[in-house]
Design a protein around this motif. Structure first.
Motif, mmCIF file in Angstrom:
data_model
loop_
_atom_site.group_PDB
_atom_site.id
_atom_site.type_symbol
_atom_site.label_atom_id
_atom_site.label_comp_id
_atom_site.label_asym_id
_atom_site.label_seq_id
_atom_site.Cartn_x
_atom_site.Cartn_y
_atom_site.Cartn_z
ATOM 1 N N GLY A 1 0.825 -1.205 0.000
ATOM 2 C CA GLY A 1 0.000 0.000 0.000
ATOM 3 C C GLY A 1 0.856 1.250 0.000
ATOM 4 N N HIS A 2 0.307 2.317 -0.526
ATOM 5 C CA HIS A 2 1.057 3.581 -0.627
ATOM 6 C C HIS A 2 0.082 4.732 -0.896
ATOM 7 C CE1 HIS A 2 0.884 1.843 -4.783
ATOM 8 N NE2 HIS A 2 0.453 3.062 -5.044
ATOM 9 N N ILE A 3 0.631 5.933 -0.797
ATOM 10 C CA ILE A 3 -0.049 7.097 -1.363
ATOM 11 C C ILE A 3 0.870 7.564 -2.477
ATOM 12 C CG2 ILE A 3 1.044 8.860 0.115
ATOM 13 C CD1 ILE A 3 -1.808 10.188 0.265
ATOM 14 N N HIS A 4 0.344 8.188 -3.478
ATOM 15 C CA HIS A 4 1.226 8.675 -4.532
ATOM 16 C C HIS A 4 2.093 9.802 -3.978
ATOM 17 C CE1 HIS A 4 -1.662 6.705 -7.551
ATOM 18 N NE2 HIS A 4 -0.675 5.891 -7.219
ATOM 19 N N ALA A 5 3.374 9.758 -4.329
ATOM 20 C CA ALA A 5 4.317 10.758 -3.825
ATOM 21 C C ALA A 5 3.817 12.155 -4.192
ATOM 22 C CB ALA A 5 5.706 10.487 -4.383
ATOM 23 N N ILE B 1 -4.615 7.046 0.278
ATOM 24 C CA ILE B 1 -3.752 5.877 0.470
ATOM 25 C C ILE B 1 -4.522 4.679 -0.088
ATOM 26 C CG2 ILE B 1 -2.675 4.431 2.255
ATOM 27 C CD1 ILE B 1 -2.871 7.081 4.033
ATOM 28 N N HIS B 2 -3.818 3.727 -0.712
ATOM 29 C CA HIS B 2 -4.551 2.593 -1.281
ATOM 30 C C HIS B 2 -3.715 1.321 -1.273
ATOM 31 C CE1 HIS B 2 -2.621 4.979 -4.453
ATOM 32 N NE2 HIS B 2 -2.437 3.858 -5.147
ATOM 33 N N ARG B 3 -4.428 0.204 -1.056
ATOM 34 C CA ARG B 3 -3.810 -1.118 -1.153
ATOM 35 C C ARG B 3 -4.862 -2.099 -1.647
ATOM 36 N NH1 ARG B 3 -2.674 -2.236 4.959
ATOM 37 N NH2 ARG B 3 -0.527 -2.170 4.204
ATOM 38 N N THR C 1 -4.068 10.297 -9.373
ATOM 39 C CA THR C 1 -5.152 9.321 -9.221
ATOM 40 C C THR C 1 -4.758 7.989 -9.870
ATOM 41 O OG1 THR C 1 -6.094 10.175 -11.246
ATOM 42 C CG2 THR C 1 -6.912 11.142 -9.205
ATOM 43 N N GLU C 2 -5.673 7.018 -9.801
ATOM 44 C CA GLU C 2 -5.393 5.705 -10.395
ATOM 45 C C GLU C 2 -6.711 4.989 -10.612
ATOM 46 O OE1 GLU C 2 -2.304 3.714 -8.279
ATOM 47 O OE2 GLU C 2 -2.258 1.980 -9.633
ATOM 48 N N ILE C 3 -6.750 4.137 -11.626
ATOM 49 C CA ILE C 3 -7.887 3.211 -11.734
ATOM 50 C C ILE C 3 -7.362 1.783 -11.721
ATOM 51 C CG2 ILE C 3 -9.520 4.732 -12.949
ATOM 52 C CD1 ILE C 3 -8.687 3.049 -15.510
ATOM 53 N N TYR C 4 -8.187 0.903 -11.178
ATOM 54 C CA TYR C 4 -7.915 -0.538 -11.167
ATOM 55 C C TYR C 4 -9.137 -1.234 -11.752
ATOM 56 C CZ TYR C 4 -4.070 0.080 -7.793
ATOM 57 O OH TYR C 4 -2.911 0.436 -7.155
ATOM 58 N N HIS C 5 -8.918 -2.008 -12.796
ATOM 59 C CA HIS C 5 -10.004 -2.773 -13.420
ATOM 60 C C HIS C 5 -9.800 -4.238 -13.048
ATOM 61 C CE1 HIS C 5 -11.867 -4.325 -17.440
ATOM 62 N NE2 HIS C 5 -12.701 -4.420 -16.446
HETATM 63 FE FE LIG Z 1 -0.969 3.672 -6.677
#
Ligand SMILES: [Fe+2]
Ligand SMILES: O=P(O)(O)OC[C@H]1O[C@H](O)[C@H](O)[C@@H](O)[C@@H]1O
Length: 193
Positions: free
Chosen positions: A89-93, A137-139, A98-102
């Motif tokens: 897991g992380h936050i973008h520096a 933050i995302h994991r 942003t980000e997408i996950y499919h």
């Molecule tokens: Fe990310």
């Protein structure tokens, strides 16, 4: 007239990715301190230290602002004690990236958290697109009994900051088994930031 140039031949399927420019692997031994149950972790480490828990294949054309990194993340199924396999897991520096996950296959969670400790979750099943908004933050967490495979895409200048989770003793919630299902429980080591 000039001939057309070939574009990159990327193929991304649940079985894998061709056309990648890089690959990144995390073994069980790399995930020390992530899971609540230290005894259960030590017991697994004794026999599975070198087992790859997740790997990431990516196509990174450049690191320039405006460019995009596209890839596939494959997170194995399993638990440490009652807690499901997850990425570090992380936050973008650059926090606003942003980000997408499919989700291509499997069953899991995109577990997100704002800086003031608000948890946000998107349950992942094939076809679902999870959106990671700015400053989250995302994991990924694998809740199922097969690989969780997601296609991701995020700005090439985003970067990853792992310290933000380490400094607060993890994310606020942990995803744990509950009978045949799952639930979120409070992380007792969590220190609000
Ligand atoms: Fe990310
Ligand atoms: O960076 P981790 O938390 O170890 O997760 C692994 C990977 O997750 C996602 O797929 C991101 O897009 C990758 O950039 C990241 O490296």
């Amino acid at each position: 007239m000039s001939e057309p140039l070939p574009g990159p031949a990327l193929v991304i399927k649940p079985e894998g990715m061709t056309g990648r420019t890089g690959r990144y692997e995390k073994k069980l031994s790399d995930l020390d301190g992530l899971f609540a149950d230290a005894e259960a972790f030590a017991a697994r480490l004794a026999t599975e230290a070198d087992r790859v828990i997740y790997h990431v294949d990516e196509f990174r054309p450049s690191g320039a602002a405006g460019d995009l990194i596209t890839g596939i993340s494959t997170l194995s199924a399993g638990r440490v004690g009652t807690e499901f396999h997850m990425t570090r897991g992380h936050i973008h520096a650059q926090h606003d990236r942003t980000e997408i996950y499919h989700c291509l296959s499997g069953h899991g969670l995109m577990l997100m958290e704002t800086l003031d400790g608000q948890t946000v979750v998107t349950e992942l099943r094939p076809g679902v697109v999870a959106y990671v908004p700015p400053v989250h933050i995302h994991r990924s967490v694998n809740l199922g009994d097969e690989d969780l495979v997601t296609l991701f895409c995020y700005p090439a200048d985003a970067g990853q900051d792992y310290g933000i989770i380490a400094r607060s003793g993890g994310m606020r919630h942990r995803a744990v088994a509950d009978g045949t299902g799952w639930r979120l429980e409070e992380n007792t080591s969590y220190v609000p930031r």
